[in-house]
Design an enzyme around this catalytic site. Structure first.
Site, short mmCIF file in Angstrom:
data_model
loop_
_atom_site.label_atom_id
_atom_site.label_comp_id
_atom_site.label_asym_id
_atom_site.label_seq_id
_atom_site.Cartn_x
_atom_site.Cartn_y
_atom_site.Cartn_z
N LYS A 1 0.86 -1.18 0.00
CA LYS A 1 0.00 0.00 0.00
C LYS A 1 0.90 1.23 0.00
O LYS A 1 1.68 1.41 0.94
CB LYS A 1 -0.88 -0.04 1.25
CG LYS A 1 -2.14 0.79 1.18
CD LYS A 1 -3.09 0.42 2.30
CE LYS A 1 -4.21 1.42 2.41
NZ LYS A 1 -5.10 1.12 3.53
N ASP B 1 -1.61 10.17 -6.33
CA ASP B 1 -0.18 9.93 -6.58
C ASP B 1 0.24 8.49 -6.28
O ASP B 1 1.40 8.13 -6.45
CB ASP B 1 0.66 10.91 -5.75
CG ASP B 1 0.36 10.82 -4.25
OD1 ASP B 1 -0.36 9.88 -3.84
OD2 ASP B 1 0.86 11.68 -3.49
N GLY B 2 -0.70 7.69 -5.79
CA GLY B 2 -0.38 6.28 -5.51
C GLY B 2 0.49 6.08 -4.29
O GLY B 2 0.95 4.97 -4.02
N ARG C 1 0.37 -5.28 3.54
CA ARG C 1 -0.87 -5.71 4.19
C ARG C 1 -1.13 -7.16 3.81
O ARG C 1 -0.87 -7.58 2.69
CB ARG C 1 -1.98 -4.79 3.69
CG ARG C 1 -3.36 -5.20 4.08
CD ARG C 1 -4.28 -4.02 4.00
NE ARG C 1 -4.83 -3.81 2.65
CZ ARG C 1 -5.72 -2.85 2.37
NH1 ARG C 1 -6.11 -2.00 3.30
NH2 ARG C 1 -6.19 -2.72 1.16
N ARG D 1 -14.09 -7.16 -2.50
CA ARG D 1 -14.95 -6.22 -1.78
C ARG D 1 -16.37 -6.29 -2.37
O ARG D 1 -16.54 -6.77 -3.49
CB ARG D 1 -14.42 -4.79 -1.98
CG ARG D 1 -12.96 -4.65 -1.59
CD ARG D 1 -12.24 -3.61 -2.48
NE ARG D 1 -10.79 -3.62 -2.23
CZ ARG D 1 -10.19 -2.88 -1.31
NH1 ARG D 1 -10.89 -2.04 -0.58
NH2 ARG D 1 -8.89 -2.95 -1.14
N ASP E 1 -16.71 -0.23 -1.15
CA ASP E 1 -15.39 -0.72 -1.57
C ASP E 1 -14.52 -1.02 -0.36
O ASP E 1 -13.41 -1.56 -0.53
CB ASP E 1 -14.70 0.29 -2.49
CG ASP E 1 -14.66 1.69 -1.90
OD1 ASP E 1 -15.73 2.25 -1.64
OD2 ASP E 1 -13.55 2.21 -1.68
N ASN E 2 -14.99 -0.70 0.83
CA ASN E 2 -14.23 -1.01 2.03
C ASN E 2 -14.90 -2.09 2.86
O ASN E 2 -14.66 -2.21 4.05
CB ASN E 2 -14.02 0.26 2.88
CG ASN E 2 -13.08 1.24 2.20
OD1 ASN E 2 -12.28 0.85 1.34
ND2 ASN E 2 -13.17 2.50 2.56
N ASP F 1 -9.07 -1.48 5.44
CA ASP F 1 -8.90 -0.05 5.16
C ASP F 1 -9.00 0.81 6.40
O ASP F 1 -10.01 1.43 6.70
CB ASP F 1 -9.88 0.42 4.07
CG ASP F 1 -9.26 0.23 2.70
OD1 ASP F 1 -8.09 -0.21 2.64
OD2 ASP F 1 -9.93 0.49 1.69
P1 AMP Z 1 -10.17 4.66 0.41
O1 AMP Z 1 -11.00 5.83 0.80
O2 AMP Z 1 -8.86 4.63 1.14
O3 AMP Z 1 -10.89 3.38 0.55
O4 AMP Z 1 -9.79 4.85 -1.12
C1 AMP Z 1 -10.76 5.03 -2.09
C2 AMP Z 1 -10.17 4.96 -3.47
O5 AMP Z 1 -9.26 6.03 -3.70
C3 AMP Z 1 -9.42 3.69 -3.79
O6 AMP Z 1 -9.68 3.34 -5.10
C4 AMP Z 1 -7.98 4.11 -3.60
O7 AMP Z 1 -7.10 3.30 -4.34
C5 AMP Z 1 -8.00 5.53 -4.12
N1 AMP Z 1 -6.94 6.35 -3.54
C6 AMP Z 1 -6.89 6.86 -2.29
N2 AMP Z 1 -5.74 7.55 -2.10
C7 AMP Z 1 -5.04 7.49 -3.26
C8 AMP Z 1 -3.78 8.00 -3.69
N3 AMP Z 1 -2.99 8.73 -2.89
N4 AMP Z 1 -3.41 7.73 -4.95
C9 AMP Z 1 -4.19 7.01 -5.77
N5 AMP Z 1 -5.37 6.50 -5.42
C10 AMP Z 1 -5.81 6.73 -4.18
MG MG Z 2 -10.56 1.51 0.27
#
Ligand code: AMP
Ligand code: MG
Length: 489
Positions: A111, A123-124, A174, A181, A250-251, A260
């Site tokens: 992650k 930015d991943g 992780r 999901r 999605d969580n 998450d």
């Molecule tokens: P989350 O709210 O953490 O469950 O994330 C929701 C979505 O946003 C998922 O598809 C994540 O992969 C994407 N996401 C969250 N933060 C980033 C990030 N910094 N760069 C790319 N994708 C993100």
């Molecule tokens: Mg998520």
């Protein structure tokens, strides 16, 4: 090559529409700051090898270990009620699966290892603070006995991540029973890709509902299995005072694991309206709303499965509705059982639920600490001073009145006070990841590169039901103050 991970990658063998291959990319200066030795051993991975430079490269996503097939998984999801047809692993990478020592298939996921085809504007990347937070809270949840994804390792990248400020970057490894999901089903259902939907459901059945493999009613059994696992999971969240904070579809996993750890936090004072997440303005994911939101999410899964459940619409609807009421029943049973255990009463010896709920009401009215109040009950049975508990209530007499009723009830039950106190200590934790302490250990690691407090807290949290008299400071909720959490691991 010293890294030998016994990969056996099944998700990568699903059709191409399920994922995207992602090539390793260089990282400035990966440094391993934490490896979970016990978990590595469980997975059949040499922890020492993970701590080498080669381990750092693998755990940061800069190199792929032999047998690894890094992929980003696609999924959709309802985020705060809004459907987003394509989300996917935007900052995560499934590097492969291993079958652990107990025969369980586990995903290894990085992650924060950089952009993927699903990164959208992101930015991943992940910052060290939220990575430490996920590690700490997920491992605490595991030690508390809740189903959860685990944390295997943390690597700092030597690169900066830009949020509101410049922050040190990190990658978390992780470990999950899977990353399927509700949103994964939604992705294919929304596109009308029924064959992919069926392939996903069959895959999920093989992994999480093995008793139903090949059975004519396997999709119903999958849905019911998810309903039961999620009901029991959310009951456990409620019983330890955990607020997930972002229960988007999605969580929510099919495995029944908590996943998450973003804006999550534990209750200090008991109040069902508690919201920690800065973006949850409407309180959709407030502590007290979690059971209902779990059912809402499950309804989204049931909708996706309708075309698989039966050829006749009425029958498919009936099965879907049945799963939703199964969820409600399973939640109520698990919650009632757990709540009674917290006050030392067995299930089914009378209608004691009102007594337990009366304590919660008094805690809410009195601003009393959820964890400390329950933990303190055992000490009272051991002959301790009830004032140590009642002093946590704005009106101590409100607790004393409840304690009189409680003791009167206990006196009608056979168990000895000592035995009962012991049993209660096994379900009422002394140590949870207290918000102020979580912040404190993160600040030390991020601000001063001092991981000592993080390690110390982690080892206390590994034994949450033991008294650990030398560790009392970690149990202290600290001064009552509003607490805010943020998304974006
Ligand atoms: P989350 O709210 O953490 O469950 O994330 C929701 C979505 O946003 C998922 O598809 C994540 O992969 C994407 N996401 C969250 N933060 C980033 C990030 N910094 N760069 C790319 N994708 C993100
Ligand atoms: Mg998520």
């Amino acid at each position: 090559m010293g890294i030998a991970i016994p990969f056996d990658n099944s998700y990568a063998r699903l059709p191409p529409g399920f994922h995207a291959r992602v090539a390793p990319k260089p990282v400035a200066a990966p440094r391993v700051v934490k490896v979970n030795h016990a978990l590595a051993a469980e997975l059949g991975i040499d922890a020492g090898a993970l701590e080498t430079a080669e381990g750092a490269a693998v755990l940061s996503g800069a190199a792929a270990a032999p047998g690894s097939e890094p992929i980003a998984l696609v999924y959709a999801g309802h985020q705060f009620g809004q459907f987003v047809p394509r989300l996917g692993d935007g900052r995560a990478l499934l590097i492969g699966e291993v079958v652990d020592g107990s025969g369980r298939r586990r995903d290894l996921q990085l992650k924060g290892s950089g952009i993927t085809p699903y990164s959208r504007q992101g930015d991943g990347l992940a910052a060290l603070g939220p990575v430490l937070r996920e590690y700490l809270v997920s491992e605490a949840m595991h030690a508390l006995g809740l189903p959860t994804t685990r944390s295997l390792a943390i690597v700092t990248t030597g690169e900066s991540v830009y949020r509101e400020t410049e922050l040190p970057g990190a990658v978390l490894t992780r470990v999950a029973a899977s990353h399927i999901r509700v949103g994964t089903f939604q992705y294919f259902a929304a596109r009308g890709e029924t064959e992919n939907l069926r392939a996903l459901a069959d895959y999920a059945i093989a992994r999480h509902q093995p008793d139903a493999v090949g059975a004519p009613d396997r999709y119903r059994r999958l849905l019911e299995g998810v309903a039961k696992r999620q009901a029991e999971l959310i009951a456990r969240w409620m019983l330890v005072g955990f607020v997930h904070g972002v229960m988007n579809t999605d969580n929510m996993t099919v495995s029944g694991e908590t996943i998450d750890y973003g804006p999550c936090a534990f209750l200090d004072a008991y109040d069902p309206a508690t919201v920690f997440s800065s973006i949850d303005r409407g309180g959709r994911y407030a502590y007290g709303n979690q059971p209902a939101i779990g059912q809402w999410n499950l309804a989204r899964l049931a909708e996706c499965l309708l075309p698989l459940l039966s050829e006749t619409e009425a029958e498919a609807m009936e099965q879907a509705t049945g799963a939703l009421s199964l969820y409600a029943d399973a939640f109520n049973a698990a919650y009632a059982r757990g709540l009674l255990a917290r006050i030392g009463l067995p299930e089914g010896t009378g209608d004691d639920r009102p007594l337990a709920e009366d304590l919660l009401k008094r805690m809410q009215a009195g601003g009393a600490d959820f964890t400390a109040t329950f933990r303190g009950l055992s000490a009272i049975l051991d002959g301790g001073d009830a004032a140590t508990v009642s002093s946590g209530f704005r009106d101590p007499a409100a607790f004393d009145a409840w304690a009189r009723d409680w003791k009167a009830r206990l006196s009608r039950d056979g168990a000895s006070p000592g035995e009962r106190a012991e049993g209660m200590r096994r379900v009422n934790p002394a140590f949870i990841p207290r918000n102020q302490r979580v912040e404190e250990v993160i600040a030390a690691a991020v601000g001063r590169d001092d991981f000592g407090p993080f390690e110390a807290f982690l080892s206390v949290l590994a034994r949450p039901y033991e008294d650990q008299s030398e560790a009392v400071r970690w149990a202290d909720p600290g001064p009552a103050a509003p607490y805010r959490t943020f998304c974006g691991t």
